[in-house]
Design a protein around this motif. Structure first.
Motif, PDB file in Angstrom:
ATOM      1  N   ARG A  23      22.932   9.727 -13.286  1.00  0.00           N
ATOM      2  CA  ARG A  23      22.374  10.224 -12.037  1.00  0.00           C
ATOM      3  C   ARG A  23      20.932  10.655 -12.287  1.00  0.00           C
ATOM      4  NH1 ARG A  23      25.228  16.215 -11.051  1.00  0.00           N
ATOM      5  NH2 ARG A  23      23.915  17.357 -12.559  1.00  0.00           N
ATOM      6  N   ALA A  24      20.104  10.487 -11.274  1.00  0.00           N
ATOM      7  CA  ALA A  24      18.708  10.906 -11.342  1.00  0.00           C
ATOM      8  C   ALA A  24      18.445  11.895 -10.215  1.00  0.00           C
ATOM      9  CB  ALA A  24      17.778   9.707 -11.217  1.00  0.00           C
ATOM     10  N   GLU A  25      17.759  12.974 -10.521  1.00  0.00           N
ATOM     11  CA  GLU A  25      17.345  13.912  -9.484  1.00  0.00           C
ATOM     12  C   GLU A  25      16.125  13.331  -8.784  1.00  0.00           C
ATOM     13  OE1 GLU A  25      16.887  18.703  -8.803  1.00  0.00           O
ATOM     14  OE2 GLU A  25      16.685  17.894 -10.828  1.00  0.00           O
ATOM     15  N   VAL A  26      16.231  13.162  -7.476  1.00  0.00           N
ATOM     16  CA  VAL A  26      15.192  12.448  -6.728  1.00  0.00           C
ATOM     17  C   VAL A  26      13.843  13.138  -6.873  1.00  0.00           C
ATOM     18  CG1 VAL A  26      14.481  11.668  -4.438  1.00  0.00           C
ATOM     19  CG2 VAL A  26      16.893  11.556  -5.092  1.00  0.00           C
ATOM     20  N   ALA A  27      13.814  14.462  -6.761  1.00  0.00           N
ATOM     21  CA  ALA A  27      12.548  15.189  -6.731  1.00  0.00           C
ATOM     22  C   ALA A  27      11.853  15.227  -8.084  1.00  0.00           C
ATOM     23  CB  ALA A  27      12.778  16.604  -6.219  1.00  0.00           C
ATOM     24  N   THR A  28      12.628  15.379  -9.161  1.00  0.00           N
ATOM     25  CA  THR A  28      12.031  15.605 -10.471  1.00  0.00           C
ATOM     26  C   THR A  28      12.079  14.394 -11.397  1.00  0.00           C
ATOM     27  OG1 THR A  28      14.091  16.356 -11.505  1.00  0.00           O
ATOM     28  CG2 THR A  28      12.770  18.008 -10.310  1.00  0.00           C
ATOM     29  N   ILE A  63      17.104  12.739 -15.551  1.00  0.00           N
ATOM     30  CA  ILE A  63      18.222  11.808 -15.632  1.00  0.00           C
ATOM     31  C   ILE A  63      19.300  12.371 -16.544  1.00  0.00           C
ATOM     32  CG2 ILE A  63      18.902   9.527 -16.498  1.00  0.00           C
ATOM     33  CD1 ILE A  63      16.238   8.463 -15.512  1.00  0.00           C
ATOM     34  N   GLU A  64      20.576  12.252 -16.102  1.00  0.00           N
ATOM     35  CA  GLU A  64      21.722  12.730 -16.869  1.00  0.00           C
ATOM     36  C   GLU A  64      22.813  11.669 -16.875  1.00  0.00           C
ATOM     37  OE1 GLU A  64      22.454  17.274 -16.089  1.00  0.00           O
ATOM     38  OE2 GLU A  64      21.989  16.285 -14.188  1.00  0.00           O
ATOM     39  N   GLN A  65      23.508  11.541 -17.986  1.00  0.00           N
ATOM     40  CA  GLN A  65      24.637  10.624 -18.068  1.00  0.00           C
ATOM     41  C   GLN A  65      25.846  11.225 -17.373  1.00  0.00           C
ATOM     42  OE1 GLN A  65      25.796   9.533 -22.071  1.00  0.00           O
ATOM     43  NE2 GLN A  65      26.688   7.604 -21.396  1.00  0.00           N
ATOM     44  N   GLY A 107       0.789  -1.226   0.000  1.00  0.00           N
ATOM     45  CA  GLY A 107       0.000   0.000   0.000  1.00  0.00           C
ATOM     46  C   GLY A 107       0.817   1.270   0.000  1.00  0.00           C
ATOM     47  N   TYR A 108       2.156   1.156   0.031  1.00  0.00           N
ATOM     48  CA  TYR A 108       2.986   2.355   0.084  1.00  0.00           C
ATOM     49  C   TYR A 108       3.272   2.899  -1.315  1.00  0.00           C
ATOM     50  CZ  TYR A 108       3.833   1.016   4.925  1.00  0.00           C
ATOM     51  OH  TYR A 108       3.674   0.685   6.248  1.00  0.00           O
ATOM     52  N   GLU A 109       3.496   4.203  -1.377  1.00  0.00           N
ATOM     53  CA  GLU A 109       3.806   4.874  -2.625  1.00  0.00           C
ATOM     54  C   GLU A 109       5.279   4.692  -2.976  1.00  0.00           C
ATOM     55  OE1 GLU A 109       2.064   8.942  -3.641  1.00  0.00           O
ATOM     56  OE2 GLU A 109       4.184   9.431  -3.333  1.00  0.00           O
ATOM     57  N   VAL A 110       5.547   4.368  -4.232  1.00  0.00           N
ATOM     58  CA  VAL A 110       6.903   4.127  -4.722  1.00  0.00           C
ATOM     59  C   VAL A 110       7.116   4.948  -5.985  1.00  0.00           C
ATOM     60  CG1 VAL A 110       8.528   2.389  -5.588  1.00  0.00           C
ATOM     61  CG2 VAL A 110       6.900   1.782  -3.780  1.00  0.00           C
ATOM     62  N   ARG A 111       8.325   5.483  -6.144  1.00  0.00           N
ATOM     63  CA  ARG A 111       8.688   6.197  -7.368  1.00  0.00           C
ATOM     64  C   ARG A 111       9.602   5.316  -8.220  1.00  0.00           C
ATOM     65  NH1 ARG A 111      10.365  12.334  -5.421  1.00  0.00           N
ATOM     66  NH2 ARG A 111       8.429  12.838  -4.312  1.00  0.00           N
ATOM     67  N   ARG A 112       9.218   5.090  -9.463  1.00  0.00           N
ATOM     68  CA  ARG A 112      10.054   4.331 -10.391  1.00  0.00           C
ATOM     69  C   ARG A 112      10.629   5.308 -11.429  1.00  0.00           C
ATOM     70  NH1 ARG A 112       7.298  -0.639 -11.686  1.00  0.00           N
ATOM     71  NH2 ARG A 112       5.768   0.674 -12.738  1.00  0.00           N
ATOM     72  N   TYR A 113      11.948   5.287 -11.582  1.00  0.00           N
ATOM     73  CA  TYR A 113      12.641   6.305 -12.364  1.00  0.00           C
ATOM     74  C   TYR A 113      13.056   5.840 -13.756  1.00  0.00           C
ATOM     75  CZ  TYR A 113      12.963   9.102  -8.122  1.00  0.00           C
ATOM     76  OH  TYR A 113      12.649   9.846  -7.011  1.00  0.00           O
ATOM     77  N   THR A 114      13.070   4.546 -14.017  1.00  0.00           N
ATOM     78  CA  THR A 114      13.561   4.045 -15.299  1.00  0.00           C
ATOM     79  C   THR A 114      12.633   2.967 -15.843  1.00  0.00           C
ATOM     80  OG1 THR A 114      14.937   2.336 -14.257  1.00  0.00           O
ATOM     81  CG2 THR A 114      15.977   4.487 -14.664  1.00  0.00           C
TER      82      THR A 114
END
Length: 353
Positions: free
Chosen positions: A57-62, A65-67, A10-17
């Protein structure tokens, strides 16, 4: 970045890729975040005909993504205290990476003709250490001090891996005998000044020790001790208990601080109040895979995120805390079993702990 709610916890998760390539977080034995927790770092698999592999690297808040490096670099890891990373280009050229600007500076070279067998690690003095496959085909431990040439301080005909210099003591290098499974004596500590190797956790017959990590301050280590399988489902199946053991720096005192079903890779928060680990199908046992959070003082554990099933060891969840200790970064295998990076905020977990 996609935000979803875990169907089990039930928890919220952020998937970045998303695939098709593997996007796997850095190994749990190093910091994964910049010092301000603005960015986390991960490795993108090189696809045929693509130049887009390497460290990102990925910016956590937004979710931007940058190489950071291309795939001519290996062994990327971030410093425990300073806002820099370390990486190795063309097997031997060692660089620092400014985690804010991505600026790279060459600082030295590892011994010619060899290759690292893990990621680079650094002590608070700036000394870099790694396990290494030497040109003579022996394995070794190599150190690189600021302004000096690299030095092979130890050689062995065992396959050495998982080398981790103590973050607060440049004289101690932890390493393992890598068998890709159980070992008679897996864990070792090397004293650089004394040129002396000794067992860290001294194994007894039928013990299975695996997946070790320093605390950020270098005062202790966490490791996993696997217990024999026990019956589940009325005897129709078996599960294994993963015991998270905490040992002091010298390897003289060990305590079991948590135990739970099918745990594998442990990690310690920087304040040393919390532990996390992945729950994985292994040794013939299938289970709902995911990430477990553990309160160290009480041993209370809770499954906080479920994941897909790992295709390979590189796709394991390998969870680790950010520097504030209020988020966990983990690899979440997709429907093909390929790792994709996710973050879960622990404040929502603690509300109902």
């Amino acid at each position: 970045m996609e935000i979803y709610r875990d169907g089990v916890t039930g928890y919220e998760v952020r998937r970045y890729t998303a695939g098709p390539e593997r996007n796997a977080k850095l190994y749990f034995t190093c910091e994964n975040f910049s010092t301000d927790d603005r960015y986390f770092f991960f490795m993108k698999q090189h696809l045929a005909g693509s130049s887009q592999g390497g460290c990102y690297r990925a910016e956590v808040a937004t979710g931007e993504i940058e190489q950071v490096t291309d795939d001519t670099y290996r062994g990327f890891a971030t410093d425990r205290e300073k806002n820099i990373g370390y990486t190795c280009r063309n097997e031997t050229e060692v660089y620092t990476v400014d985690l804010a600007t991505k600026e790279m500076t060459r600082i030295g070279d590892l011994p010619a003709g060899g290759t690292i067998t893990g990621h680079l690690t650094a002590a608070n003095t700036g000394r870099i250490a790694c396990s290494y496959h030497l040109v003579n085909k022996y394995y070794g431990l190599v150190i690189l001090d600021p302004g000096k040439e690299a030095e092979v301080v130890y050689q062995s005909d065992y396959r050495l891996g998982h080398a981790q210099i103590c973050p607060s003591d440049e004289n101690l290098i932890f390493y393992i005998h890598e068998t890709e499974g159980d070992a008679f004596q897996r864990t070792w500590m090397y004293d650089v000044n004394e040129r002396y190797a000794r067992p860290y956790y001294v194994e007894h017959p039928h013990e299975w020790i695996t997946h070790e990590v320093w605390s950020a301050d270098g005062t202790e280590m966490a490791l996993m001790k696997l217990d024999p399988a026990g019956p589940v489902d009325g005897g129709k199946g078996e599960t294994h208990t993963g015991n998270i053991i905490i040992g002091d720096k010298d390897g003289r005192h060990f305590d079991i601080r948590a135990r739970d079903t099918q745990l594998l890779h442990p990690c310690i928060s920087r304040d040393r109040k919390w532990l996390c680990a992945d729950r994985i199908s292994y040794l013939g046992t299938k289970i709902q895979e995911g990430v477990v959070l553990i309160e160290r003082e009480t041993g209370k554990s809770k499954l906080i995120a479920t994941t897909g099933s790992c295709k390979t060891g590189a796709d394991h969840q390998h969870p680790s805390f950010n520097r504030r200790g209020d988020q966990i970064l983990f690899s979440n295998p997709d429907l093909s079993g390929i790792a994709q990076v996710c973050v879960i905020d622990l404040n929502q977990v603690w509300e109902n702990w």
